[in-house]
Write a protein that holds these residues in place. Sequence first.
Motif, mmCIF file in Angstrom:
data_model
loop_
_atom_site.group_PDB
_atom_site.id
_atom_site.type_symbol
_atom_site.label_atom_id
_atom_site.label_comp_id
_atom_site.label_asym_id
_atom_site.label_seq_id
_atom_site.Cartn_x
_atom_site.Cartn_y
_atom_site.Cartn_z
ATOM 1 N N ASP A 1 29.644 2.971 -4.195
ATOM 2 C CA ASP A 1 29.916 1.797 -3.362
ATOM 3 C C ASP A 1 28.939 0.672 -3.673
ATOM 4 O O ASP A 1 29.333 -0.498 -3.798
ATOM 5 C CB ASP A 1 29.823 2.163 -1.882
ATOM 6 C CG ASP A 1 31.051 2.922 -1.396
ATOM 7 O OD1 ASP A 1 32.067 2.930 -2.116
ATOM 8 O OD2 ASP A 1 30.976 3.519 -0.307
ATOM 9 N N GLU A 2 27.660 1.008 -3.798
ATOM 10 C CA GLU A 2 26.659 -0.005 -4.121
ATOM 11 C C GLU A 2 26.898 -0.579 -5.517
ATOM 12 O O GLU A 2 26.727 -1.784 -5.732
ATOM 13 C CB GLU A 2 25.254 0.600 -4.031
ATOM 14 C CG GLU A 2 24.791 0.895 -2.621
ATOM 15 C CD GLU A 2 23.419 1.518 -2.583
ATOM 16 O OE1 GLU A 2 22.708 1.316 -1.595
ATOM 17 O OE2 GLU A 2 23.050 2.222 -3.555
ATOM 18 N N CYS A 3 27.286 0.276 -6.452
ATOM 19 C CA CYS A 3 27.599 -0.213 -7.796
ATOM 20 C C CYS A 3 28.761 -1.200 -7.754
ATOM 21 O O CYS A 3 28.730 -2.264 -8.396
ATOM 22 C CB CYS A 3 27.956 0.953 -8.720
ATOM 23 S SG CYS A 3 26.571 2.012 -9.200
ATOM 24 N N ASP A 4 29.786 -0.870 -6.988
ATOM 25 C CA ASP A 4 30.956 -1.735 -6.913
ATOM 26 C C ASP A 4 30.620 -3.073 -6.271
ATOM 27 O O ASP A 4 31.145 -4.118 -6.682
ATOM 28 C CB ASP A 4 32.070 -1.028 -6.139
ATOM 29 C CG ASP A 4 32.674 0.131 -6.909
ATOM 30 O OD1 ASP A 4 32.537 0.149 -8.154
ATOM 31 O OD2 ASP A 4 33.251 1.031 -6.282
ATOM 32 N N LEU A 5 29.750 -3.061 -5.269
ATOM 33 C CA LEU A 5 29.322 -4.327 -4.662
ATOM 34 C C LEU A 5 28.569 -5.174 -5.674
ATOM 35 O O LEU A 5 28.707 -6.407 -5.695
ATOM 36 C CB LEU A 5 28.435 -4.041 -3.439
ATOM 37 C CG LEU A 5 29.154 -3.484 -2.210
ATOM 38 C CD1 LEU A 5 28.134 -3.059 -1.156
ATOM 39 C CD2 LEU A 5 30.114 -4.514 -1.626
ATOM 40 N N MET A 6 27.788 -4.516 -6.523
ATOM 41 C CA MET A 6 27.045 -5.242 -7.546
ATOM 42 C C MET A 6 27.997 -5.848 -8.571
ATOM 43 O O MET A 6 27.825 -7.008 -8.997
ATOM 44 C CB MET A 6 26.058 -4.291 -8.223
ATOM 45 C CG MET A 6 25.151 -4.961 -9.240
ATOM 46 S SD MET A 6 24.097 -6.214 -8.491
ATOM 47 C CE MET A 6 23.529 -7.071 -9.953
ATOM 48 N N LEU A 7 29.010 -5.103 -8.983
ATOM 49 C CA LEU A 7 29.993 -5.636 -9.921
ATOM 50 C C LEU A 7 30.711 -6.845 -9.324
ATOM 51 O O LEU A 7 30.944 -7.845 -10.015
ATOM 52 C CB LEU A 7 31.009 -4.565 -10.307
ATOM 53 C CG LEU A 7 30.702 -3.764 -11.584
ATOM 54 C CD1 LEU A 7 29.512 -2.853 -11.404
ATOM 55 C CD2 LEU A 7 31.916 -2.958 -12.018
ATOM 56 N N ALA A 8 31.043 -6.763 -8.037
ATOM 57 C CA ALA A 8 31.726 -7.877 -7.376
ATOM 58 C C ALA A 8 30.827 -9.097 -7.295
ATOM 59 O O ALA A 8 31.280 -10.240 -7.495
ATOM 60 C CB ALA A 8 32.183 -7.451 -5.987
ATOM 61 N N GLU A 9 29.553 -8.876 -7.003
ATOM 62 C CA GLU A 9 28.609 -10.001 -6.914
ATOM 63 C C GLU A 9 28.455 -10.682 -8.269
ATOM 64 O O GLU A 9 28.444 -11.926 -8.367
ATOM 65 C CB GLU A 9 27.256 -9.500 -6.415
ATOM 66 C CG GLU A 9 26.319 -10.587 -5.921
ATOM 67 C CD GLU A 9 26.825 -11.259 -4.658
ATOM 68 O OE1 GLU A 9 26.842 -12.519 -4.646
ATOM 69 O OE2 GLU A 9 27.193 -10.555 -3.705
#
Length: 383
Positions: A139-147
């Motif tokens: 989940d944290e990785c995906d938030l980073m990709l989105a950012e």
Amino acid sequence: MPPIRLNRRRFLGCSAAAGLVLAQGQGQADDAITIRIGLIGVGNRGTTLLRTLLDLPGVEVVALADTEPRHRLRAQGIAEKARGVRPEALDRIEPLLSRQDVDGVVVALPCDLHASVNRDVLRAGKHLYAEKPLALTLDECDLMLAEAARVPDRVVHVGFQRRSNPRYRDGVELLKRGDLGDLIEGRASWISSNGPVDGHQGWLGRRARSGDWMVEQGVHVWDLFHWIMGGPPASAIGHGRRDLFTELQPGRDVTDYYSVQLTWPNGFHASLVHSWADPADDAFTGVSQRIVGTAGGLDFGTGGVTFRDRGRSRLSIHPGNLPDTRHAMLAFLTAIRAGTPTASPVSLAEARDATLTGLLVRKAVDERRLVSLEEILAEARAS
């Protein structure tokens, strides 16, 4: 101290990595542009990154942030000795991120802080060099990709420095060309006598902060195998010990010894033995990564290539010590100077895959059974 001005010939002469980056199609940037860097976290790894940056042309370290006073003082002293100027030292990251004279930020913090601080850097409009792992959860990785997707003009590199190492780059290319035939197996070891390693205030000894060694350090190995095979494994099985140093450090809950076997959909297998508990003897300790195919083998540690056909001469790919952290920093700086979006040595999606495999290995070792990648993905979808 005035900005360092170098012409293209002098800059490229400083390291083969700069030429490597340009050869990857990352543009003909103006190498004379001075890049102003801020560092967040100047502990063990952060200090290595600081020393590397100070040794590179066209870089100014203008500010650093760390909650530990002795870390800040040490970093200021290193910078002053190298360049004659003491960068501003801060105990919070917000003032560093608000500075208009900071072009890029290098983050080297405990793993549980990676996701939030890295997003803060991008939201502040800075270029980012983020230490691995990208984050501790998918989940944290995906938030980073989105950012990162919201700021496509910002350079974002993740600290898988082997991706910038000429020996690894050429070695992987040799394997993908088929020079060693069908690939059978990968064999890796990361064995030390230095345990228990705990980090500042014990963060490396706590799974909640580090993700455990499979996620904190093992991601380097997973990323190499992904690079060769084009993606993560289908399953893993392993076992380990989390009780080796509890008498010395009550409450320590990381896996200081484990071994794991991974299988890819095409049948390729890889193994890793990862330990902090071996005796202090070169016969036991060391780091190695080797690939065996039907036509020969490659040792990434030395660059040696040996063929099964004994009539073929051995090859040596970029032998000797190659400072891959320097190569990685040069790749980051060159990408900033390019001024246009360029491919990073490792994509954020690939960095996410390294965390994914770390979670796979951790579950396999914890439960001492065969665990599929789909199980980890299903758990992430359900969370």
